[in-house]
Design an enzyme around this catalytic site. Structure first.
Site, PDB file in Angstrom:
ATOM      1  CG  ASP A 122     -12.015  -4.024  -1.469  1.00 22.24           C
ATOM      2  OD1 ASP A 122     -11.122  -4.869  -1.654  1.00 22.24           O
ATOM      3  OD2 ASP A 122     -11.804  -2.797  -1.544  1.00 22.24           O
ATOM      4  CG  ASP A 179      -1.949  -1.076   1.198  1.00 21.98           C
ATOM      5  OD1 ASP A 179      -2.211  -1.591   0.096  1.00 21.98           O
ATOM      6  OD2 ASP A 179      -2.498  -1.405   2.256  1.00 21.98           O
TER       7      ASP A 179
END
Length: 256
Positions: free
Chosen positions: A131, A12
């Site tokens: 997600d 990330d």
């Protein structure tokens, strides 16, 4: 399932820095995504994924620079996601060295993005990031697995299995299936979700969310995943890529 199981670390990146804690003693700067990518390449990663968590237009050039520098040093497929909204965004990332691009919210808002990208660049370039979480209480989806956005904070009411199947029809080449329930728990992948997804799509599935030890990875493949992705357990040195591959080999799976 594809011949060799792929093991994929995920980084990330926020304004050019890796944001989930990283603990490698041999790195001068554990927050530098390029240095960390090179470390994972040395460890035997099959692919790498960068997720641009700022993903605002003002930070886009920063991410382009990170991808350019990384592509000069590592020679495995590199996927970049976060804030990809147009075919032009895809073009700029591919030009600077990305091999694949993942789309999430923008594709939910405009599913034609998938077909436009696939037609222009080929479906092998396009990863649909989903997600998904289990619905609690009253169920609004047929499968009980709902697509979320905003890191799992926002419900969409969209059935995750329906959405992945639709995206495959539109031209997505892979599904990155991230269990928001399992994410960060280190209690293992959501095997039921992986099995359910395997029944509705024929494209490769990358399982994400929940890995806590090397022994967690083979069950994800047995459930139907073609590749496994993890972040914190690799970053903290809790498990190495080599240990994951050893465990997969012991379970009878081919690895590179």
């Amino acid at each position: 399932m594809s011949l060799a199981v792929r093991v994929i670390p995920c980084l990330d990146v926020d304004d050019g820095r890796v944001v989930k804690g990283v603990h490698f003693e041999n790195l001068r700067d554990a927050g530098d995504p390029v240095e960390l990518a090179a470390e994972y390449y040395r460890q035997g990663a099959d692919e790498l994924t960068f997720l641009d968590v700022t993903a605002s237009s003002s930070h886009r050039q920063t991410m382009v620079n990170v991808v350019t520098r990384t592509a000069e040093q590592i020679f495995i497929p590199l996927t970049v996601g976060g804030g990809v909204r147009t075919p032009e965004d895809v073009d700029s990332l591919l030009r600077c060295g990305a091999d694949k691009v993942s789309v999430n919210t923008a594709a939910i808002n405009d599913p034609t993005l998938i077909s436009r990208v696939a037609e222009r660049f080929g479906n092998q370039v396009l990863v649909l990031s989903v997600d998904a979480r289990r619905e609690r209480g009253e169920q609004h989806t047929q499968s009980g697995f709902e697509v979320t956005t905003m890191g799992g904070r926002k419900s969409t009411g969209i059935d995750a299995l329906w959405w992945a199947r639709r995206a495959e029809e539109l031209g997505a080449g892979e599904v990155l299936l991230n269990s928001m329930d399992a994410d960060g728990t280190q209690q293992g992948f959501d095997l039921e979700m992986i099995r359910a997804m395997r029944e509705v799509v024929s494209i490769p599935i990358i399982a994400s969310g929940g890995a806590g030890k090397a022994q967690d990875f083979p069950p994800a493949i047995a459930a139907g995943a073609d590749a496994v992705l993890a972040a914190s357990i690799f970053h903290y040195g809790k498990v190495t890529i080599g240990e994951v591959k050893d465990e997969l080999r012991r379970a009878g799976y081919a690895v590179r």
